[in-house]
Design a protein around this motif. Structure first.
Motif, PDB file in Angstrom:
ATOM      1  N   ALA A 183       0.832  -1.203   0.000  1.00 52.18           N
ATOM      2  CA  ALA A 183       0.000   0.000   0.000  1.00 52.18           C
ATOM      3  C   ALA A 183       0.868   1.255   0.000  1.00 52.18           C
ATOM      4  O   ALA A 183       0.532   2.250  -0.659  1.00 52.18           O
ATOM      5  CB  ALA A 183      -0.924  -0.007   1.217  1.00 52.18           C
ATOM      6  N   PHE A 184       1.965   1.211   0.719  1.00 53.22           N
ATOM      7  CA  PHE A 184       2.876   2.359   0.748  1.00 53.22           C
ATOM      8  C   PHE A 184       3.409   2.651  -0.654  1.00 53.22           C
ATOM      9  O   PHE A 184       3.509   3.809  -1.071  1.00 53.22           O
ATOM     10  CB  PHE A 184       4.026   2.071   1.718  1.00 53.22           C
ATOM     11  N   SER A 185       3.745   1.586  -1.383  1.00 52.70           N
ATOM     12  CA  SER A 185       4.286   1.772  -2.732  1.00 52.70           C
ATOM     13  C   SER A 185       3.247   2.335  -3.690  1.00 52.70           C
ATOM     14  O   SER A 185       3.600   2.942  -4.709  1.00 52.70           O
ATOM     15  CB  SER A 185       4.816   0.442  -3.275  1.00 52.70           C
ATOM     16  N   GLU A 186       1.963   2.160  -3.370  1.00 50.99           N
ATOM     17  CA  GLU A 186       0.896   2.654  -4.240  1.00 50.99           C
ATOM     18  C   GLU A 186       0.451   4.058  -3.873  1.00 50.99           C
ATOM     19  O   GLU A 186       0.294   4.918  -4.758  1.00 50.99           O
ATOM     20  CB  GLU A 186      -0.309   1.702  -4.173  1.00 50.99           C
ATOM     21  N   PHE A 187       0.285   4.310  -2.586  1.00 54.25           N
ATOM     22  CA  PHE A 187      -0.349   5.558  -2.151  1.00 54.25           C
ATOM     23  C   PHE A 187       0.627   6.618  -1.635  1.00 54.25           C
ATOM     24  O   PHE A 187       0.248   7.778  -1.512  1.00 54.25           O
ATOM     25  CB  PHE A 187      -1.388   5.268  -1.059  1.00 54.25           C
ATOM     26  N   ILE A 188       1.861   6.215  -1.345  1.00 56.22           N
ATOM     27  CA  ILE A 188       2.807   7.166  -0.758  1.00 56.22           C
ATOM     28  C   ILE A 188       4.050   7.370  -1.615  1.00 56.22           C
ATOM     29  O   ILE A 188       4.397   8.498  -1.993  1.00 56.22           O
ATOM     30  CB  ILE A 188       3.238   6.728   0.660  1.00 56.22           C
ATOM     31  N   THR A 189       4.745   6.285  -1.930  1.00 55.58           N
ATOM     32  CA  THR A 189       6.076   6.388  -2.533  1.00 55.58           C
ATOM     33  C   THR A 189       6.124   7.242  -3.796  1.00 55.58           C
ATOM     34  O   THR A 189       6.996   8.123  -3.912  1.00 55.58           O
ATOM     35  CB  THR A 189       6.640   4.980  -2.819  1.00 55.58           C
ATOM     36  N   PRO A 190       5.231   7.058  -4.774  1.00 57.34           N
ATOM     37  CA  PRO A 190       5.349   7.870  -5.995  1.00 57.34           C
ATOM     38  C   PRO A 190       5.225   9.364  -5.732  1.00 57.34           C
ATOM     39  O   PRO A 190       5.900  10.177  -6.378  1.00 57.34           O
ATOM     40  CB  PRO A 190       4.196   7.362  -6.870  1.00 57.34           C
ATOM     41  N   PHE A 191       4.402   9.720  -4.780  1.00 57.13           N
ATOM     42  CA  PHE A 191       4.127  11.129  -4.510  1.00 57.13           C
ATOM     43  C   PHE A 191       5.192  11.735  -3.603  1.00 57.13           C
ATOM     44  O   PHE A 191       5.542  12.906  -3.750  1.00 57.13           O
ATOM     45  CB  PHE A 191       2.725  11.258  -3.921  1.00 57.13           C
ATOM     46  N   LEU A 192       5.719  10.931  -2.698  1.00 57.41           N
ATOM     47  CA  LEU A 192       6.841  11.391  -1.882  1.00 57.41           C
ATOM     48  C   LEU A 192       8.057  11.651  -2.761  1.00 57.41           C
ATOM     49  O   LEU A 192       8.723  12.683  -2.643  1.00 57.41           O
ATOM     50  CB  LEU A 192       7.169  10.349  -0.809  1.00 57.41           C
ATOM     51  N   LYS A 193       8.340  10.730  -3.684  1.00 61.41           N
ATOM     52  CA  LYS A 193       9.490  10.911  -4.577  1.00 61.41           C
ATOM     53  C   LYS A 193       9.304  12.113  -5.501  1.00 61.41           C
ATOM     54  O   LYS A 193      10.236  12.904  -5.701  1.00 61.41           O
ATOM     55  CB  LYS A 193       9.730   9.660  -5.412  1.00 61.41           C
ATOM     56  N   LYS A 194       8.107  12.260  -6.047  1.00 59.76           N
ATOM     57  CA  LYS A 194       7.854  13.394  -6.942  1.00 59.76           C
ATOM     58  C   LYS A 194       8.042  14.715  -6.202  1.00 59.76           C
ATOM     59  O   LYS A 194       8.625  15.672  -6.741  1.00 59.76           O
ATOM     60  CB  LYS A 194       6.438  13.298  -7.508  1.00 59.76           C
ATOM     61  N   THR A 195       7.579  14.769  -4.969  1.00 60.19           N
ATOM     62  CA  THR A 195       7.718  15.984  -4.168  1.00 60.19           C
ATOM     63  C   THR A 195       9.178  16.286  -3.882  1.00 60.19           C
ATOM     64  O   THR A 195       9.648  17.421  -4.065  1.00 60.19           O
ATOM     65  CB  THR A 195       6.944  15.828  -2.845  1.00 60.19           C
ATOM     66  N   ILE A 196       9.914  15.283  -3.421  1.00 59.79           N
ATOM     67  CA  ILE A 196      11.325  15.481  -3.076  1.00 59.79           C
ATOM     68  C   ILE A 196      12.129  15.884  -4.310  1.00 59.79           C
ATOM     69  O   ILE A 196      12.980  16.784  -4.252  1.00 59.79           O
ATOM     70  CB  ILE A 196      11.892  14.206  -2.418  1.00 59.79           C
ATOM     71  N   ASP A 197      11.863  15.225  -5.438  1.00 57.59           N
ATOM     72  CA  ASP A 197      12.568  15.580  -6.680  1.00 57.59           C
ATOM     73  C   ASP A 197      12.294  17.029  -7.071  1.00 57.59           C
ATOM     74  O   ASP A 197      13.212  17.765  -7.473  1.00 57.59           O
ATOM     75  CB  ASP A 197      12.140  14.650  -7.811  1.00 57.59           C
ATOM     76  N   ALA A 198      11.037  17.440  -6.958  1.00 57.93           N
ATOM     77  CA  ALA A 198      10.682  18.816  -7.330  1.00 57.93           C
ATOM     78  C   ALA A 198      11.338  19.815  -6.392  1.00 57.93           C
ATOM     79  O   ALA A 198      11.846  20.858  -6.834  1.00 57.93           O
ATOM     80  CB  ALA A 198       9.166  18.983  -7.315  1.00 57.93           C
ATOM     81  N   TYR A 199      11.316  19.527  -5.101  1.00 61.24           N
ATOM     82  CA  TYR A 199      11.959  20.424  -4.149  1.00 61.24           C
ATOM     83  C   TYR A 199      13.456  20.548  -4.435  1.00 61.24           C
ATOM     84  O   TYR A 199      14.026  21.642  -4.378  1.00 61.24           O
ATOM     85  CB  TYR A 199      11.756  19.911  -2.721  1.00 61.24           C
ATOM     86  N   ARG A 200      14.079  19.415  -4.735  1.00 61.84           N
ATOM     87  CA  ARG A 200      15.517  19.460  -5.029  1.00 61.84           C
ATOM     88  C   ARG A 200      15.785  20.283  -6.288  1.00 61.84           C
ATOM     89  O   ARG A 200      16.749  21.058  -6.338  1.00 61.84           O
ATOM     90  CB  ARG A 200      16.070  18.039  -5.179  1.00 61.84           C
ATOM     91  N   ASP A 201      14.959  20.125  -7.298  1.00 63.86           N
ATOM     92  CA  ASP A 201      15.119  20.900  -8.529  1.00 63.86           C
ATOM     93  C   ASP A 201      14.995  22.404  -8.255  1.00 63.86           C
ATOM     94  O   ASP A 201      15.598  23.221  -8.959  1.00 63.86           O
ATOM     95  CB  ASP A 201      14.085  20.480  -9.570  1.00 63.86           C
ATOM     96  N   LEU A 202      14.217  22.757  -7.237  1.00 65.89           N
ATOM     97  CA  LEU A 202      14.055  24.163  -6.863  1.00 65.89           C
ATOM     98  C   LEU A 202      15.159  24.659  -5.938  1.00 65.89           C
ATOM     99  O   LEU A 202      15.182  25.844  -5.574  1.00 65.89           O
ATOM    100  CB  LEU A 202      12.692  24.364  -6.189  1.00 65.89           C
ATOM    101  N   GLY A 203      16.050  23.745  -5.544  1.00 61.51           N
ATOM    102  CA  GLY A 203      17.176  24.139  -4.693  1.00 61.51           C
ATOM    103  C   GLY A 203      16.941  23.959  -3.203  1.00 61.51           C
ATOM    104  O   GLY A 203      17.706  24.489  -2.387  1.00 61.51           O
ATOM    105  N   PHE A 204      15.908  23.198  -2.819  1.00 59.94           N
ATOM    106  CA  PHE A 204      15.590  22.993  -1.412  1.00 59.94           C
ATOM    107  C   PHE A 204      16.059  21.625  -0.924  1.00 59.94           C
ATOM    108  O   PHE A 204      16.037  20.639  -1.669  1.00 59.94           O
ATOM    109  CB  PHE A 204      14.079  23.087  -1.183  1.00 59.94           C
TER     110      PHE A 204
END
Length: 321
Positions: A183-204
């Protein structure tokens, strides 16, 4: 180096020498320590009725309290709970902190769009949706993620006021995660990774927080690429030495001092636990930030927090090479 620079280098798992950085996700004991209510506990029901000058007095008082707390306890970072929570007020609080302290501290904001485990009132409803209407939860998770990324883009327009985000959705009980690994891989992991990647791209930078037993899902959390994991909860059976062995070359580690012992244990138990966390966290020589396994929460004895802080200050020093 400033405390901010030491904190950033530790998030990058780079050796810094000297004292291990420390901070608290929240330090709620401000009434005992400073005679002031923590900003997160204040109510500003008439905020919009206040004159600009009165608002500025409150904003400056908040900024002073965040800075005074960090300086008294030698924190390298401040998790800013600006209140009220609208973007304009947040920006003004961050500006006040930077004006008063420059680049002394690493400043972070809330920034986790992923689902927390639901409270008891909503647990059955959420569980039923995971099995009966997963597409609705996924759509909501995507919308939450996009909203958080858009908000981060607004933060980026502030220049260098903000350094990163604390991602504070809790996933776990002490015995196990609320979400199964599947369930974590379905409901959490994709969105956590997308968020972290976007934040890193913004320099955070990103610090992913959750209490409890993370071990069944920690591999997925690390794969999402946060700069650090917090709080590595020993009450959830999380062994700092083991997490460091498995993941210390990929992510910085924060926390692991047992809050339960700080509150109800003997002084001898507290001292031993603080020294254990320092020993296990410092073993790699880099990539560890000292803190409690939750926060300095309301009801935690101030004298116990100050005992912990004193031991860290005296003993949390990397040996010279």
């Amino acid at each position: 180096m400033t405390e901010r620079e030491r904190f950033i280098r530790t998030l990058r798992r780079e050796p810094i020498g000297g004292r291990v950085p420390t901070f608290e996700l929240v330090f709620y004991l401000t009434m005992e320590a400073f005679g002031k209510v923590h900003p997160d506990h204040r109510s500003y029901h008439q905020w919009k009725q206040m004159s600009r000058s009165e608002q500025e007095l409150h904003i400056n008082d908040q900024a002073d309290l965040f800075i005074d707390t960090a300086r008294r306890y030698h924190h390298s970072a401040i998790f800013v709970h600006a209140n009220p929570h609208d973007m304009e007020t947040q920006r003004r609080v961050y500006e006040a902190i930077r004006e008063k302290s420059g680049d002394e501290f690493f400043l972070m904001a809330h920034g986790d769009p992923t689902f927390s485990m639901p409270d008891g009132e909503h647990m059955m409803e959420f569980t039923e949706m995971m099995y009966d209407e997963p597409e609705k939860l996924i759509a909501q998770a995507e919308a939450n993620t996009e909203a958080s990324i858009a908000r981060a883009e607004e933060y980026r327009k502030w220049g260098n006021l903000l350094d990163g985000f604390a991602l504070c959705s809790d996933y776990c009980f002490n015995v196990n995660p609320f979400f199964t690994p599947t369930a974590f891989s379905e409901f959490i992991t994709p969105f956590l990774k997308k968020t972290i990647d976007a934040y890193r791209d913004l320099g955070f930078y990103t610090i992913k927080h959750t209490d409890g037993n993370i071990m069944p899902i920690v591999d997925q959390m690390v794969q999402c690429g946060p700069d650090a994991l917090h709080s590595l909860d020993p009450q959830g059976g999380v062994d700092l030495a083991e997490v460091s062995r498995l993941y210390g070359d990929r992510v910085a580690l924060i926390g692991n001092v047992n809050c339960g012992l700080l509150q109800t244990g003997s002084e001898e138990e507290c001292v031993a636990d603080v020294r254990r966390a320092l020993r296990d966290g410092m073993a790699r020589g880099a990539g560890y930030i000292f803190s409690t396994s939750n926060c300095a929460y309301t009801g935690l004895p101030l004298e116990r927090y100050e005992l912990m802080n004193k031991i860290w200050f005296e003993e949390g020093i990397y040996p010279e090479k």
